[in-house]
Structure formats: structure tokens, C-alpha cells
Design a protein around this motif. Structure first.
Motif, PDB file in Angstrom:
ATOM      1  N   GLN A   7       0.884  -1.100   0.127  1.00  0.00           N
ATOM      2  CA  GLN A   7       0.180  -0.109  -0.086  1.00  0.00           C
ATOM      3  C   GLN A   7       0.745   1.226  -0.178  1.00  0.00           C
ATOM      4  OE1 GLN A   7      -2.151  -1.370   3.526  1.00  0.00           O
ATOM      5  NE2 GLN A   7      -4.197  -0.831   2.522  1.00  0.00           N
ATOM      6  N   LEU A   8       2.251   1.106   0.029  1.00  0.00           N
ATOM      7  CA  LEU A   8       3.266   2.312   0.009  1.00  0.00           C
ATOM      8  C   LEU A   8       4.136   2.184  -0.913  1.00  0.00           C
ATOM      9  CD1 LEU A   8       3.439   5.030   2.021  1.00  0.00           C
ATOM     10  CD2 LEU A   8       5.143   3.676   2.933  1.00  0.00           C
ATOM     11  N   PRO A   9       3.896   2.389  -2.294  1.00  0.00           N
ATOM     12  CA  PRO A   9       4.659   2.412  -3.397  1.00  0.00           C
ATOM     13  C   PRO A   9       5.722   3.518  -3.333  1.00  0.00           C
ATOM     14  CG  PRO A   9       2.778   3.227  -4.308  1.00  0.00           C
ATOM     15  CD  PRO A   9       2.372   2.697  -2.601  1.00  0.00           C
ATOM     16  N   TRP A  66       9.467   8.201  14.136  1.00  0.00           N
ATOM     17  CA  TRP A  66       8.996   7.061  15.011  1.00  0.00           C
ATOM     18  C   TRP A  66       9.832   5.916  14.316  1.00  0.00           C
ATOM     19  CZ3 TRP A  66       4.859   7.130  18.236  1.00  0.00           C
ATOM     20  CH2 TRP A  66       4.170   8.293  18.380  1.00  0.00           C
ATOM     21  N   PRO A  67      10.233   4.855  15.234  1.00  0.00           N
ATOM     22  CA  PRO A  67      10.967   3.664  14.750  1.00  0.00           C
ATOM     23  C   PRO A  67       9.875   2.708  14.013  1.00  0.00           C
ATOM     24  CG  PRO A  67      10.976   4.086  17.382  1.00  0.00           C
ATOM     25  CD  PRO A  67      10.190   5.057  16.594  1.00  0.00           C
ATOM     26  N   SER A  68      10.471   2.446  13.061  1.00  0.00           N
ATOM     27  CA  SER A  68       9.636   1.557  12.232  1.00  0.00           C
ATOM     28  C   SER A  68      10.341   0.225  11.678  1.00  0.00           C
ATOM     29  CB  SER A  68       8.942   2.226  10.939  1.00  0.00           C
ATOM     30  OG  SER A  68       9.776   2.865  10.116  1.00  0.00           O
ATOM     31  N   CYS A  69       9.500  -0.590  11.117  1.00  0.00           N
ATOM     32  CA  CYS A  69      10.107  -1.988  10.534  1.00  0.00           C
ATOM     33  C   CYS A  69       9.474  -2.631   9.300  1.00  0.00           C
ATOM     34  CB  CYS A  69      10.577  -2.941  11.571  1.00  0.00           C
ATOM     35  SG  CYS A  69       9.159  -3.896  12.330  1.00  0.00           S
ATOM     36  N   GLU A  70       9.772  -3.238   8.378  1.00  0.00           N
ATOM     37  CA  GLU A  70       9.021  -3.860   7.491  1.00  0.00           C
ATOM     38  C   GLU A  70       9.136  -5.301   7.718  1.00  0.00           C
ATOM     39  OE1 GLU A  70       7.646  -2.232   3.487  1.00  0.00           O
ATOM     40  OE2 GLU A  70       9.234  -1.018   3.869  1.00  0.00           O
ATOM     41  N   VAL A  71       8.214  -6.094   7.951  1.00  0.00           N
ATOM     42  CA  VAL A  71       8.418  -7.513   8.027  1.00  0.00           C
ATOM     43  C   VAL A  71       6.981  -8.277   7.760  1.00  0.00           C
ATOM     44  CG1 VAL A  71       8.083  -7.552  10.651  1.00  0.00           C
ATOM     45  CG2 VAL A  71       9.407  -9.316   9.782  1.00  0.00           C
ATOM     46  N   ASN A  72       7.209  -9.527   7.187  1.00  0.00           N
ATOM     47  CA  ASN A  72       6.045 -10.146   6.793  1.00  0.00           C
ATOM     48  C   ASN A  72       5.128  -9.325   5.887  1.00  0.00           C
ATOM     49  OD1 ASN A  72       6.816 -12.263   8.510  1.00  0.00           O
ATOM     50  ND2 ASN A  72       6.007 -11.374  10.265  1.00  0.00           N
ATOM     51  N   PHE A 106       5.913   7.666   4.430  1.00  0.00           N
ATOM     52  CA  PHE A 106       6.406   8.103   2.983  1.00  0.00           C
ATOM     53  C   PHE A 106       7.577   6.953   2.666  1.00  0.00           C
ATOM     54  CE2 PHE A 106       9.159  10.687   5.417  1.00  0.00           C
ATOM     55  CZ  PHE A 106      10.445  10.696   4.760  1.00  0.00           C
ATOM     56  N   ARG A 107       7.510   6.416   1.371  1.00  0.00           N
ATOM     57  CA  ARG A 107       8.618   5.567   1.033  1.00  0.00           C
ATOM     58  C   ARG A 107       9.670   6.552  -0.048  1.00  0.00           C
ATOM     59  NH1 ARG A 107       9.145   0.403   1.584  1.00  0.00           N
ATOM     60  NH2 ARG A 107       6.710  -0.074   1.633  1.00  0.00           N
ATOM     61  N   THR A 108      10.802   6.397   0.094  1.00  0.00           N
ATOM     62  CA  THR A 108      11.810   7.144  -0.901  1.00  0.00           C
ATOM     63  C   THR A 108      11.946   6.371  -1.904  1.00  0.00           C
ATOM     64  OG1 THR A 108      13.702   5.892   0.243  1.00  0.00           O
ATOM     65  CG2 THR A 108      13.162   8.117   1.209  1.00  0.00           C
ATOM     66  N   GLN A 109      12.639   6.655  -3.004  1.00  0.00           N
ATOM     67  CA  GLN A 109      12.746   5.975  -4.336  1.00  0.00           C
ATOM     68  C   GLN A 109      13.823   4.983  -4.294  1.00  0.00           C
ATOM     69  OE1 GLN A 109      11.039   6.561  -6.708  1.00  0.00           O
ATOM     70  NE2 GLN A 109      10.240   8.716  -6.195  1.00  0.00           N
ATOM     71  N   ASP A 110      14.638   4.904  -3.036  1.00  0.00           N
ATOM     72  CA  ASP A 110      15.400   3.749  -2.968  1.00  0.00           C
ATOM     73  C   ASP A 110      14.629   2.528  -2.198  1.00  0.00           C
ATOM     74  OD1 ASP A 110      15.433   4.679  -0.402  1.00  0.00           O
ATOM     75  OD2 ASP A 110      17.424   4.887  -0.228  1.00  0.00           O
ATOM     76  N   GLY A 111      13.493   2.856  -1.806  1.00  0.00           N
ATOM     77  CA  GLY A 111      12.760   1.595  -1.250  1.00  0.00           C
ATOM     78  C   GLY A 111      12.624   1.709   0.119  1.00  0.00           C
ATOM     79  N   GLN A 112      13.064   2.441   1.046  1.00  0.00           N
ATOM     80  CA  GLN A 112      13.236   2.878   2.381  1.00  0.00           C
ATOM     81  C   GLN A 112      11.895   3.329   2.773  1.00  0.00           C
ATOM     82  OE1 GLN A 112      15.523   1.441   4.413  1.00  0.00           O
ATOM     83  NE2 GLN A 112      14.295   1.635   5.999  1.00  0.00           N
ATOM     84  N   ALA A 113      11.077   2.864   3.815  1.00  0.00           N
ATOM     85  CA  ALA A 113       9.635   3.528   4.387  1.00  0.00           C
ATOM     86  C   ALA A 113      10.423   4.401   5.539  1.00  0.00           C
ATOM     87  CB  ALA A 113       8.892   2.452   4.738  1.00  0.00           C
ATOM     88  N   HIS A 114       9.808   5.327   6.114  1.00  0.00           N
ATOM     89  CA  HIS A 114       9.639   6.081   7.100  1.00  0.00           C
ATOM     90  C   HIS A 114       8.487   7.037   7.666  1.00  0.00           C
ATOM     91  CE1 HIS A 114      14.226   6.434   6.401  1.00  0.00           C
ATOM     92  NE2 HIS A 114      13.934   6.896   5.122  1.00  0.00           N
TER      93      HIS A 114
END
Length: 352
Positions: free
Chosen positions: A23-25, A108-114, A42-50
Motif C-alpha cells: 500500500q506504500l509504493p 518514529w521507529p518502524s520496521c517492515e516484516v512479513n 512515506f517511501r523514498t525512491q530507494d525503497g526505504q519507508a519512514h
């Protein structure tokens, strides 16, 4: 207008799902309101979400309403200030050469998993004290996405996992056939009386270093006209990780293995967003996991009827067989801190 009861602090400390990764391209910005906060994701062009606070510290513009991703920053739509995603520091102000050191937005601390993006919430600003476990088969794509359900529940978040320790409700609420649907007035209808679900359950907290986890072991069987149907035998291991995440692992003799990821995210003190996402073995026909998810959905909606209308009792009237409920409450209390936000007591009058 029901009385919610004297419930605990509304937002326990832990990891919470914001949205699915899909849901966050790249280059996308989303505005979310949850946990008593407004967040810009938001997601940067290198794929990192913040994840940062929604409102610009300059003049309060909403970074997610017209803001855009520039490099590794989010740009404010009002004056073009750019804030870095990793630390929130202002990297550029278009109309000044010197950017003040104190110009920053909260991150805010975040992570992408599963396959989902999660945010860490702690009322005192303490950083993550545990990591979200990875479901190896989901990451390696051995198990594939087979469906998702989403519900809003009008209850305190603690009510939902507490069901795991309330083994007595299983036979009463979840014993009648799923064919009877989710309306509690009709689930015990004689029409569907020929079929019964039988549950054996055991709930236990996990020892250190995983004291933030607990396990529910469920053995499911079914009878039709009193005869045991081995096809319906199912073992479910439910692992609760913190207050907002459950891994429901399914194992069946020949219908394979899979997982339902249940996430509970508080949008408001008495409003929870609950998502169930199922991943299942590739070689199993999709109709099998879709049926499992549908059955889970019906059973969950039976619980929702109770949660949406019940009152939280800090001192419930329990019998000896309910001892695991108190045990669960002691375990869950670790997710509250001394400074956890408490809602003011409801007044009896109409004073504003």
C-alpha cells in the motif's frame, strides 16, 4: 452510549501495523491517525519507508496533504522545507542558506516484516525492546498471500487477546457450526445442530527472553450427527507477540500448513482496526486457505458482537476455572508504563 467501564490505559507499548507494504509504493506519502497521534508515512525512491509526525514544526502544515518525497526527505507543501526520514532533521529551507540545528520533525521507529510496515509506540519515548519475528515461509515466498479481512472493533485493545485465555467461551461461542453464521441469536439454531466444533485449548506466557510473547495451543475437531470427522481435525498454534500481533499457525494432516497474521491497531481508545492476512502453501488449492480465512472470519465476528457491547470490568467475578484470565491480565500489564496515558473519568453530567 454504553458505559465502557474503568478500562486500563488505552494504548499499550509495542509494535503496531500501519499498512501493508504494497500500500506504500516508492514516492508515496500517506496520512494516518492512530494511537492518539497523526503520522505521515512515506517511501523514498530507494525503497526505504519512514514514519514522522504529520505536522510541520514550522507553521503546522500537514506533510502528508500535498507533501512529496524529495530524495530521502519529505517536502512540506507550505514552504518547501525538507525533512530527512531517518532522523527528522531539516535538510533544506528554500529561502534561507542556514538551516537551524533544532529544525526537525519527530521520527518514529518502524520496521517492515512479513509484508507489512509496523511502527513502535511507547508512551515514554523508549525505543524498541523487542523485534517483530519474521515468518520465514512468508519471506521466502514458500507460503503465498491468499486473502485478507478487516474489521473495526468498538472495544479496548486488551479485550481482544484476553479471549485466548478465556477457554470457557470456546465451547459456548465457537462450538456451534460455522454454517450457523455470526449472528449470536441464531448460531445455536436447531437447523445446524447436527454439527459441532470441539476445542481443546491451553494458554501460557513464554519465559525470558520472550516474556512479551504468549502461546495458545488449540486442538480442533468436529462431529457431524455425533460422528467424529477426521478431515476437520486441525492444530492451531497462536503466538501473541506484544499487544498487537498474533501468528496463527495452521497444520493439517494433508491440507498443508499456513499462517494467519492477526494485527490489532488502536485507532482510538475504544476503536481497534483488526486485520487478518492468510499465507498458505503454494501447492494447496487456493480454496482451502480461503475457506479457513472465511471460517476464522465468522468465528471472529461472533466475538465482535460481545466486544462491541460489553463493559470492561477491572475486577471481574471469576470462578476457579477462569484462573487463566487473571494470569493473562498480569502478563498483559507489562505493556503499560507508569506514565501510560489514562483517560479522565467520565462525568455523570452534561458539562463540557
Amino acid at each position: 452510549s454504553r458505559r465502557p467501564g474503568a478500562f486500563p490505559p488505552p494504548y499499550p507499548n509495542g509494535w503496531y501495523r500501519l499498512l501493508d507494504s504494497a500500500q506504500l509504493p516508492r514516492g508515496a506519502v500517506r496520512s494516518l491517525a492512530l494511537l492518539g497521534e497523526h503520522l505521515a508515512v512515506f517511501r523514498t525512491q530507494d525503497g526505504q519507508a519512514h514514519v514522522v509526525d504529520t505536522y510541520c514544526p514550522h507553521l503546522g502544515a500537514n506533510l502528508a496533504a500535498g507533501g512529496r518525497v524529495v530524495g530521502n526527505c519529505i517536502e512540506c507543501p507550505f514552504h518547501g522545507w525538507e525533512f530527512r526520514g531517518e532522523d527528522g532533521k531539516c535538510a533544506r529551507i528554500p529561502y534561507t542558506e542556514k538551516v537551524p540545528d533544532f529544525a526537525r520533525v519527530r521520527t518514529w521507529p518502524s520496521c517492515e516484516v512479513n509484508g507489512m510496515l509496523l511502527v513502535w509506540y511507547h508512551c515514554e519515548g523508549v525505543g524498541p525492546t523487542w523485534a517483530v519475528p519474521e515468518q520465514r515461509e512468508v519471506t521466502t515466498k514458500e507460503w503465498v498471500f491468499r486473502g485478507q479481512t478487516e474489521h473495526l472493533v468498538d472495544a479496548h485493545i486488551q479485550e481482544i487477546p484476553e479471549n485466548a485465555a478465556d477457554t470457557a467461551h470456546l465451547a459456548f461461542v465457537h462450538g456451534p457450526a460455522i454454517l450457523g453464521g455470526s449472528d449470536l441469536r441464531y448460531t445455536r439454531s436447531k437447523l445446524w445442530n447436527f454439527m459441532k466444533h470441539i476445542w481443546k485449548a491451553e494458554w501460557q506466557p513464554e519465559p525470558e527472553p520472550d516474556e512479551h510473547c504468549s502461546r495458545l495451543l488449540l486442538q480442533h475437531s468436529a462431529t457431524i450427527f455425533g460422528k467424529h470427522v477426521s478431515l476437520m481435525d486441525l492444530t492451531v498454534s497462536a503466538r501473541q507477540v506484544g499487544p498487537g500481533l498474533v501468528f496463527l499457525l495452521f497444520e493439517h494432516a494433508f491440507l498443508g500448513r499456513g499462517v494467519i497474521l492477526q494485527t490489532v491497531t488502536p485507532l482510538e481508545p475504544l476503536l481497534q482496526n483488526v486485520v487478518h492476512t492468510i499465507y498458505y502453501q503454494k501447492n494447496i488449492p487456493a480454496i482451502i486457505p480461503k475457506f479457513i480465512l472465511r471460517a476464522e472470519c465468522i468465528q471472529f465476528e461472533r466475538d465482535i458482537t460481545i466486544w462491541n457491547n460489553k463493559q470492561y470490568l477491572p475486577k471481574p467475578l471469576l470462578v476457579r476455572e477462569d484462573s487463566s484470565i487473571q494470569k493473562h491480565r498480569r502478563w498483559f500489564s507489562q505493556f503499560y508504563s507508569e506514565n501510560s496515558t489514562r483517560l479522565p473519568a467520565q462525568k455523570g453530567g452534561l458539562d463540557w
